[in-house]
Enzyme design. Structure first.
Site, mmCIF file in Angstrom:
data_model
loop_
_atom_site.group_PDB
_atom_site.id
_atom_site.type_symbol
_atom_site.label_atom_id
_atom_site.label_comp_id
_atom_site.label_asym_id
_atom_site.label_seq_id
_atom_site.Cartn_x
_atom_site.Cartn_y
_atom_site.Cartn_z
ATOM 1 N N ASP B 29 23.221 -39.122 -54.696
ATOM 2 C CA ASP B 29 22.709 -40.164 -55.571
ATOM 3 C C ASP B 29 22.366 -39.257 -56.918
ATOM 4 O OD1 ASP B 29 21.268 -41.602 -57.156
ATOM 5 O OD2 ASP B 29 19.804 -42.215 -55.508
ATOM 6 N N GLU B 81 22.865 -10.151 -59.934
ATOM 7 C CA GLU B 81 23.373 -10.348 -58.624
ATOM 8 C C GLU B 81 24.867 -10.666 -58.805
ATOM 9 O OE1 GLU B 81 24.325 -14.104 -57.715
ATOM 10 O OE2 GLU B 81 22.595 -14.064 -56.326
ATOM 11 N N CYS B 113 16.826 -12.472 -57.995
ATOM 12 C CA CYS B 113 16.507 -13.033 -59.434
ATOM 13 C C CYS B 113 15.537 -12.243 -59.996
ATOM 14 C CB CYS B 113 15.922 -14.431 -59.282
ATOM 15 S SG CYS B 113 17.397 -15.535 -58.837
ATOM 16 N N ARG B 200 14.231 -24.728 -46.706
ATOM 17 C CA ARG B 200 12.820 -24.967 -46.907
ATOM 18 C C ARG B 200 12.048 -23.568 -46.748
ATOM 19 N NH1 ARG B 200 10.870 -29.245 -48.508
ATOM 20 N NH2 ARG B 200 8.828 -28.897 -47.310
ATOM 21 N N THR B 202 12.762 -20.834 -48.287
ATOM 22 C CA THR B 202 12.725 -20.198 -49.750
ATOM 23 C C THR B 202 11.254 -20.688 -50.224
ATOM 24 O OG1 THR B 202 13.812 -22.253 -50.381
ATOM 25 C CG2 THR B 202 15.181 -20.240 -49.917
ATOM 26 N N HIS B 235 9.627 -17.435 -62.611
ATOM 27 C CA HIS B 235 11.015 -17.679 -62.197
ATOM 28 C C HIS B 235 11.192 -18.999 -62.068
ATOM 29 C CE1 HIS B 235 14.945 -17.201 -60.541
ATOM 30 N NE2 HIS B 235 14.442 -17.647 -59.310
ATOM 31 N N ARG B 244 4.810 -26.395 -59.825
ATOM 32 C CA ARG B 244 3.878 -26.316 -58.963
ATOM 33 C C ARG B 244 3.110 -25.176 -58.615
ATOM 34 N NH1 ARG B 244 6.266 -27.205 -53.188
ATOM 35 N NH2 ARG B 244 7.458 -29.162 -54.241
#
Lengths: 136, 347, 388
Positions: B29, B81, B113, B200, B202, B235, B244
């Protein structure tokens, strides 16, 4: 890997930085660089000169039957660019739709992958062009 | 410190694919994806673009802003990378293309990164020690997400170059601070085309722990409160994470939104936080303070506390800004995207 | 300088000659030329062979020895020399043969050309043709042989208003001529609509405006005036001119004319005393339709910029002001690069002898050939006269 690397390596300054040459006797600028001025010949005096990469489209073509190694890029635009400093240079015009290309439009230099010696060989980097914003 | 930022330049390829277009192919979706990641579209490199060409373009835009003779650059570091060669540096090609060779040192960095900010720290050290006059640190990537993997919505292409020196600075580096642990949240084994990630995992133990620890660390060390900082840049693997993190640290929207670029170009990996910083430099003025914190999986964060000088006003218009790279774009279908990214093998 | 005559012509059919090898091709053309002349093999004093790229196309260099050998001349140990000038290689062999007789060195020589294109895939054949461009500064960046000419075409359109229709009409005419030539690669007519709607190779050049990629060989027996008296209908090479130019387009002052054509033709006209308007029939290097338009201007048949209009007006048809490419040209007769320059001479000799059958130009007395290498870095123009 099938190709020797020296043939590419020795042109790096010219292909990466558009380093040309100039005859100090007659003032003519050459790109690609020449070691002998075709006008002054042995009376000429050749020095190195960096070119801006700014110019206008002198002529162009939209290649549909691409050269070997360029098949993924078709249709691609090959143009002759009249550089500010005088010489014409042949190169691709990228990042545009071929129908945006017109004789006389200004272009600027970009740095891109031109081709490669297969998947395992050396990557050949060099100049290409893109349409520049018109200066009013 | 003596060393600071003298110039900056970015490059973002003009091709884009929308999250909606990718979602359509994999039966997801689109709304769910867009709202989940806060990524509308991502940049895609042209068929003739890679980390080398993106680095060169970013470096040229960086040099364009100032009157620095490239031969005075004593070191070039390219963090990525996705270096096109496993062995053979990207940095030497950049050095040659901008005319900085041969009296210089060069190295390629890899730290997921945050390899770009690692290059900035190295350059700061070399300039501070007097070993070099200028250092050029670049973060650039053509990030690859496997078809069908959630990373495919975000992994994008872009580069940012920062010229580090001690004269005519556009930003003083008040301090830099790193926070590093061994945390296997995301990796790519040698010879493999696509990275793997720990889902998750990460999040909390990786991204948030490192970003927040490094940011708190540098603020505490310099006795500075979030309200004293004008802009904050993190980042940006997606839109949600940096917002957040900013909120958790006590920053407000007007401090973090100007540096959020992921929503429009995706995650440019080594360039992600640096393009965010560039977008902030495009709009800020002398005297303003900026907190930058990168994150590299594996894992670590580099924080920088910057104070922008009045010089910024003189140079910001001399090369294309983030807003210009956002304006010039061409959308791709999923098929075109596969062709451009070399995911279709020709015999 | 001694006068030089063509006393024998021979060629293979041009086309995809799957059953014939590189070495077979020349033998057939050579024997036909010798039989046409009626000379004995022992009378041949030297052999000059034009060949563009046997090394890349059939992995064979040292082709002069190979050809002399397979032509049955090994035991005679005659000097055999291969010359190369891209797709002007054939005409360069003609220049060498001409010089060797004009200088008094020899009385009878064979000059010829040969190319075997179909032993490689079409992509490889295109790549080989692109090696006639500047490899490092044109082909390296993705320029093909067709796109070099497309750049000229676009500029010609820009400067003179030449239209895609006018260029396409060159192909219509040459296919019409080629349909009457038993040696032609393509022996069919095409309509203007068909040419214009054929796939684009490199805009503005379309597939049906591009030369045929042919296998083929061609040969001539040349001799001195003293010797020519022994033959029935010798044709005099009354003028010959060769010129070079910057190999790459980007080094030229303009790309709407070719300095090599202008210089080579000037030399040939001067040597022969012929004026452009006296030429009855000409074979010009129409590798793409634009190159015929540029050539007929540079050769002085029409004013610069008017080649397209002249084509549209029918001035270049058989029966027009000057009949261009009665053989069908590179478009329809075909383009076997090394053999093309000599095949052009074969056609002109047939025209001047009155042996060109359905494509005969009435009372043709003076003919001209024009052969280019690459995008014009080499040019040879020859002028031939019927002996009165």
């Amino acid at each position: 890997m099938t190709e020797g690397v020296a043939r590419f390596w020795r042109e790096i300054p010219h292909r990466y930085r558009l380093l040309g040459s100039k005859c100090d006797s007659c003032g003519r600028v050459f790109f690609p660089p020449r070691v002998l001025c075709p006008e002054c010949r042995r009376k000429g005096n050749i020095s190195r000169v960096a070119l801006s990469g700014k110019g206008k489209i002198y002529s162009y073509t939209i290649v549909k039957d691409g050269a070997n190694g360029f098949e993924r890029q078709v249709p691609y635009v090959i143009a002759l660019i009249k550089l500010e400093e005088g010489p014409l240079v042949a190169g691709q015009i990228v990042d545009c739709s071929p129908d945006e290309v017109e004789v006389g439009k200004p272009v600027e230099l970009v740095f891109r992958r031109v081709s490669e010696d297969g998947e395992e060989g050396i990557i050949y980097y060099g100049y290409k062009f893109r349409l520049a914003e018109e200066e009013n | 410190m003596k060393a600071g930022i003298v110039s900056y330049g970015i490059y973002i390829p003009m091709y884009r694919i929308t999250a909606r277009e990718i979602a359509k192919i994999w039966g997801k979706d689109p709304k769910e994806i867009e709202n989940g990641l806060l990524i509308k579209e991502k940049s895609v490199p042209g068929i003739d673009e890679d980390t080398v060409t993106i680095s060169v373009e970013a470096a040229r835009n960086c040099i364009k802003r100032v009157r620095v003779d490239p031969s005075e650059i004593g070191a070039i570091f390219v963090g990525s990378e996705s270096h096109p060669y496993a062995v053979k540096p990207t940095a030497t090609i950049v050095g040659e293309a901008i005319g900085a060779t041969p009296e210089m040192t060069a190295a390629d960095y890899e730290f997921a990164c945050k390899a770009g900010t690692a290059g900035i720290q190295t350059s700061l050290g070399l300039v501070n020690s007097g070993m070099i006059k200028y250092g050029l640190a670049i973060g650039a990537d053509t990030a690859q997400g496997a078809p069908g993997d959630p990373l495919e919505y975000s992994a994008s292409a872009g580069g940012a170059a920062f010229l580090i020196g001690s004269k005519d600075k556009i930003a003083e580096v008040l301090d830099t601070y790193s926070f590093t642990t061994d945390t296997p949240d995301f990796w790519r084994r040698e010879g493999k085309a696509y990275p793997r990630h720990a889902g998750r995992f990460t999040g909390a133990p990786a991204y948030f722990k490192h970003i927040i620890s490094a940011s708190r660390g540098i603020m505490e060390r310099n006795s500075i409160e979030p309200k004293e900082i004008d802009y904050v840049v993190f980042h940006q693997p997606n839109g949600k994470f940096p917002m957040r993190a900013a909120k958790l640290l006590g920053f407000e929207k007007e401090q973090y939104l100007p540096g959020i670029v992921v929503t429009q170009i995706g995650n440019t990996y080594s360039a992600s936080s640096l393009i965010g910083l560039s977008a902030v430099l495009d709009v800020c003025n002398g005297g303003e303070k900026v907190l930058l914190t990168s994150f590299g999986s594996g894992a670590g964060s580099d924080s920088f506390l910057l104070e922008v000088t009045d010089k910024i006003v003189e140079i910001k218009d001399k090369a294309p800004k983030f807003s210009e790279f956002i304006r010039r774009k061409k959308y791709l279908s999923y098929g075109e995207y596969l062709k451009l990214s070399g995911k279709i093998k020709l015999s | 300088m001694r006068k030089v005559y063509v006393v024998g012509v021979g060629m293979t059919k041009f086309g995809e000659l799957w059953e014939r090898s590189f070495r077979d091709l020349f033998v057939e053309a050579g024997i036909r030329a010798i039989e046409d002349a009626g000379v004995d093999g022992k009378e041949i004093e030297a052999l000059y062979i034009g060949n563009m790229s046997a090394g890349l196309l059939v992995k064979q260099e040292h082709v002069a020895s190979l050809i002399a050998d397979h032509s049955g001349l090994a035991s005679l140990h005659i000097p055999a020399t291969r010359v190369e000038g891209g797709d002007a290689s054939g005409a360069l062999a003609l220049v060498q043969g001409f010089s060797s007789i004009a200088s008094g060195m020899y009385d009878v020589v064979v000059v010829g050309g040969v190319e075997k294109m179909s032993d490689v895939m079409a992509e490889k054949a295109s790549e080989v043709l692109a090696t006639t461009l500047d490899q490092e500064w044109e082909a390296f960046f993705g320029m093909t042989y067709a796109s070099a000419y497309a750049l000229m075409a676009k500029r010609h359109m820009h400067e003179f208003g030449t239209t895609e229709e006018q260029m396409a009409l060159v192909s219509v005419k040459n296919h019409s001529n080629g349909s009457k030539n038993p040696m032609a690669h393509f022996r069919f007519e095409v309509s203007l609509e068909k040419v214009l709607s054929s796939p684009i190779v490199s805009y503005p050049i379309k597939l049906l405006e591009s030369h045929a990629v042919s296998d083929g060989a061609s040969a001539l027996v040349l001799c001195s005036e003293k010797k020519a008296k022994e033959f029935e209908s010798p044709v005099e090479i009354s003028g010959i001119g060769q010129a070079s130019d910057y190999i790459a387009l980007h080094d030229r002052d303009n790309i709407v004319s070719m300095a090599s054509t202008i210089e080579a033709s000037k030399r040939a006209y001067e040597m022969s005393g012929v004026k452009p308007e006296e030429v009855d029939v000409a074979e010009v290097h129409d590798c793409f339709t634009i190159s015929e338009i540029i050539a007929i201007e540079d050769l002085g048949f029409f004013k610069k910029g008017k080649g397209g209009q002249a084509t549209e007006d029918g001035d270049t048809e058989i029966g027009g002001k000057v009949a261009i490419n009665t053989s069908g040209g590179l478009k329809a007769r075909g383009h076997a690069p090394g053999a093309t320059g000599i095949a052009q001479v074969c056609e002109i000799v047939l025209q001047l002898r009155g042996e060109a059958e359905k494509r005969q130009v009435d009372n043709a007395e003076i003919g001209l050939t024009h052969n280019l290498g690459g995008s014009g870095g080499t040019c040879v123009v020859s002028i031939l006269r019927r002996r009165r």
